[in-house]
Write an enzyme that holds these catalytic residues in place. Structure first.
Site, PDB file in Angstrom:
ATOM      1  CG  LEU A 171      -1.849  -1.209   1.356  1.00 44.11           C
ATOM      2  CD1 LEU A 171      -2.748  -1.051   2.580  1.00 44.11           C
ATOM      3  CD2 LEU A 171      -2.695  -1.405   0.104  1.00 44.11           C
TER       4      LEU A 171
ATOM      5  CG  HIS B 280      -3.182   1.203  -2.290  1.00 41.23           C
ATOM      6  ND1 HIS B 280      -1.825   1.099  -2.450  1.00 41.23           N
ATOM      7  CD2 HIS B 280      -3.731   0.430  -3.264  1.00 41.23           C
ATOM      8  CE1 HIS B 280      -1.549   0.302  -3.471  1.00 41.23           C
ATOM      9  NE2 HIS B 280      -2.697  -0.111  -3.989  1.00 41.23           N
TER      10      HIS B 280
ATOM     11  CB  VAL C 156      -2.435   9.792  -5.054  1.00 39.64           C
ATOM     12  CG1 VAL C 156      -1.561  10.565  -4.072  1.00 39.64           C
ATOM     13  CG2 VAL C 156      -3.881   9.734  -4.548  1.00 39.64           C
TER      14      VAL C 156
END
Ligand code: PAF
Length: 285
Positions: free
Chosen positions: A33, A37, A180
């Site tokens: 992650l 996430h 992102v």
């Protein structure tokens, strides 16, 4: 945060979570992650009462020469990150739980899954559609959250959910969350950790060249030479090859030779060192 590794425990726990009418948000992941996430988890928390994250490195979406064995696995670290974000439940099955002996079913979504990454990674989207369908059936979430970073994957999942009537009564909506990025613009990905220092520095050319190409296309320049220039810039910067650099219709993902007035997307996949990077950005029609 509770964790389940078997379907029996998952089902009992989800039924309890749902007892007082809680709205459940599902965030499917393959672990390793990062902030991308965690952004999905935060968005799911905003929109739902309880968040279920899954971590499953899905073997059926990896080709024979891809990085399944090398794919980063860090369950304890991931679980701590999920807990810190207020995730209620972690579903982390072993491959045998997901695909018991005798498993023979595969879901294939034609059209949107065929070009782009589908052409370079045969069978990849069948594996994604099949495992996401299973996750939807197992968790029966009210909403499911996916990153726009994997834009084609999102289109395949939306088509699969629509065609198989999955959006009622359980998965009320599939939410695409904007990509992102690192401070230099590189889209966050679990695979960025494979990049050497030099390749990581060169990788920033990808979002920069995409932005330049988008500005030129939006200014009305012909698409084909702009895309050729984008490919040239990537190769010049040290990328080994460009799988595709395509202007496409945002909904159908059909390639466009010019802007047509409907939403469009620039999608690129390129290899640097041993890593294949993908990115996509909106283009104003
Ligand atoms: O995007 C991913 O991490 C995977 O493709 C997904 C959606 C979890 C299915 O394995």
């Amino acid at each position: 945060m509770q964790t389940a590794t078997t379907l029996d425990v998952l089902r009992t726990s989800i039924a309890k979570l749902r007892e007082n009418g809680a709205r459940i948000g599902l965030v499917p992941t393959m672990g390793a992650l990062h902030e991308g996430h965690l952004t999905l988890i935060r968005r799911a928390r905003e929109e739902c009462d309880s968040v279920v994250a899954s971590i499953f490195v899905n073997p059926t979406q990896f080709g024979p020469n891809e990085d399944l064995d090398a794919y980063p696995r860090q369950l304890a670290e991931d679980a701590a990150m999920l807990e810190a974000e207020g995730c209620a439940f972690l579903w982390a099955p072993e491959p045998q739980e997901m695909y018991p002996d005798g498993f023979v079913t595969s879901i294939s979504v034609s059209g949107v899954s065929e070009g782009l990454c589908g052409a370079a990674r045969p069978g990849h989207f069948d594996g994604v559609a099949t495992v996401v369908n299973k996750l939807f059936n197992q968790v029966a979430p009210d909403m499911a959250f996916f990153g726009e970073k994997d834009f084609q994957q999102l289109a395949v999942i939306r088509a699969m959910a629509r065609d198989l009537d999955l959006t009622r009564p359980h998965v009320h909506s599939i939410v695409g969350v904007p990509t992102v990025r690192e401070s230099d613009g590189l889209a966050m990905s679990s695979r960025n950790r494979y990049l050497s220092e030099g390749d990581r520095a060169a990788a920033t050319t990808l979002p920069q060249s995409m932005k330049t190409a988008i500005a030129r296309i939006e200014d009305g320049e012909p698409v084909a030479p702009v895309l050729a220039a984008l490919e040239g810039e990537l190769l010049q910067a040290g990328f080994a090859s460009v799988d595709y650099a395509v202007l496409a219709d945002s909904a159908s993902l059909a390639p466009l030779e010019r802007l047509s007035g409907s939403p469009a997307r620039l999608l690129v996949a390129a290899r640097i060192g041993t890593t294949r990077l993908i990115d996509n950005m909106a283009v104003c029609a």
